[in-house]
Design a protein around this motif. Sequence first.
Motif, short mmCIF file in Angstrom:
data_model
loop_
_atom_site.label_atom_id
_atom_site.label_comp_id
_atom_site.label_asym_id
_atom_site.label_seq_id
_atom_site.Cartn_x
_atom_site.Cartn_y
_atom_site.Cartn_z
N ASN A 128 0.83 -1.20 0.00
CA ASN A 128 0.00 0.00 0.00
C ASN A 128 0.87 1.26 0.00
N SER A 129 0.24 2.41 -0.09
CA SER A 129 0.99 3.66 -0.17
C SER A 129 1.75 3.98 1.11
N LYS A 154 19.17 -2.22 -10.81
CA LYS A 154 18.22 -1.54 -11.69
C LYS A 154 16.85 -1.43 -11.03
N LEU A 155 16.41 -2.50 -10.38
CA LEU A 155 15.11 -2.48 -9.72
C LEU A 155 15.14 -1.54 -8.52
N LEU A 156 16.23 -1.57 -7.76
CA LEU A 156 16.35 -0.68 -6.61
C LEU A 156 16.27 0.78 -7.05
N LYS A 157 16.92 1.11 -8.16
CA LYS A 157 16.87 2.48 -8.68
C LYS A 157 15.45 2.86 -9.07
N SER A 158 14.74 1.93 -9.70
CA SER A 158 13.37 2.24 -10.13
C SER A 158 12.48 2.48 -8.92
N TRP A 159 12.72 1.74 -7.84
CA TRP A 159 11.94 1.96 -6.61
C TRP A 159 12.26 3.32 -6.01
N CYS A 160 13.50 3.73 -6.08
CA CYS A 160 13.87 5.05 -5.54
C CYS A 160 13.16 6.17 -6.29
N ASP A 161 12.85 5.93 -7.56
CA ASP A 161 12.17 6.93 -8.38
C ASP A 161 10.65 6.77 -8.33
N GLY A 162 10.17 5.78 -7.58
CA GLY A 162 8.73 5.52 -7.52
C GLY A 162 8.07 6.14 -6.31
N ARG A 163 7.07 5.46 -5.79
CA ARG A 163 6.37 5.95 -4.61
C ARG A 163 7.31 5.99 -3.41
N VAL A 165 6.86 4.78 -0.52
CA VAL A 165 6.92 3.47 0.12
C VAL A 165 7.85 2.53 -0.65
N GLU A 166 7.94 2.72 -1.97
CA GLU A 166 8.85 1.89 -2.76
C GLU A 166 10.31 2.27 -2.49
N SER A 167 10.55 3.55 -2.22
CA SER A 167 11.92 3.95 -1.85
C SER A 167 12.30 3.35 -0.50
N HIS A 168 11.32 3.22 0.39
CA HIS A 168 11.58 2.54 1.66
C HIS A 168 11.85 1.05 1.43
N LEU A 169 11.11 0.47 0.49
CA LEU A 169 11.34 -0.93 0.13
C LEU A 169 12.76 -1.11 -0.41
N ALA A 170 13.21 -0.17 -1.24
CA ALA A 170 14.57 -0.22 -1.78
C ALA A 170 15.60 -0.11 -0.67
N LEU A 171 15.36 0.80 0.26
CA LEU A 171 16.29 1.02 1.36
C LEU A 171 16.45 -0.23 2.22
N ILE A 172 15.32 -0.83 2.58
CA ILE A 172 15.37 -2.02 3.43
C ILE A 172 15.94 -3.22 2.67
N LEU A 192 19.93 5.96 -2.21
CA LEU A 192 19.26 5.47 -1.00
C LEU A 192 19.45 6.41 0.19
N VAL A 193 20.61 7.02 0.29
CA VAL A 193 20.85 7.90 1.45
C VAL A 193 20.02 9.18 1.36
N MET A 194 19.42 9.43 0.19
CA MET A 194 18.56 10.60 0.02
C MET A 194 17.09 10.28 0.26
N VAL A 195 16.79 9.03 0.54
CA VAL A 195 15.40 8.62 0.76
C VAL A 195 14.84 9.32 2.00
N LYS A 196 13.64 9.86 1.87
CA LYS A 196 12.99 10.53 2.99
C LYS A 196 12.46 9.49 3.98
#
Length: 216
Positions: A128-129, A154-163, A165-172, A192-196
């Motif tokens: 979810n969001s 590549k997938l981690l980068k796409s998550w960082c550019d997505g929602r 919650v997806e950037s949090h998924l990439a970080l974890i 990743l270090v720029m993820v809010k």
Amino acid sequence: MSGERILDGFLEEQPRRSHRSHRSLAKIVREAYPIGVPAMIMKSSTDRLGTSAGYSFHLGTPDEILRRVASWLITEAGDDQRTLWKLIPFLWKRHGREDVALSALLLANLDHERGGIDPWVVLASSINSREPAEALLLSIEEALRGGHDVPSDKLLKSWCDGRLVESHLALISAFAAINAGREIGSDVINLLVMVKVPDGDSLLGRIRDRVAARIP
């Protein structure tokens, strides 16, 4: 009679046709969750951990019961696991603590190669969001225990550019990959270090700090 035996009896009573509908299976597993959980423990868990953690319910179902339910689902599905792949996002949408844990077990143990499915893509599209970090970590760790490769850079980068919650998924995911001894590209770490991270979320904050420590 033990909770496991009661659960087995309950599952054996379910009609075979229920395995053709993810909605029917979702109803069955919801009825199965409380089996073997003392009423006082169940109420306490629901009151203390449900709303506060962002779950719609938390019954306190033991891990061994959830694994038994997951095993039953996979065994009964046989070679056709399409209904179970549909069940995963449905469980995330309903969002009980047990739903999230069961979906993690299914994601880790379904035959993604037979279905031509990337489990990480399924996970990202199912969440979810807003999600508790604990819920994301649960699915990631279970997938890695199940022998899945970590998400690609590549997938981690796409998550960082997505929602968000997806950037949090990439970080974890990156954190789990690093702990497993896998290499993460420096360009990914810089993203990743720029993820809010939400204020007061100490878990995500600690994870980001650990990932940032990988910067040369």
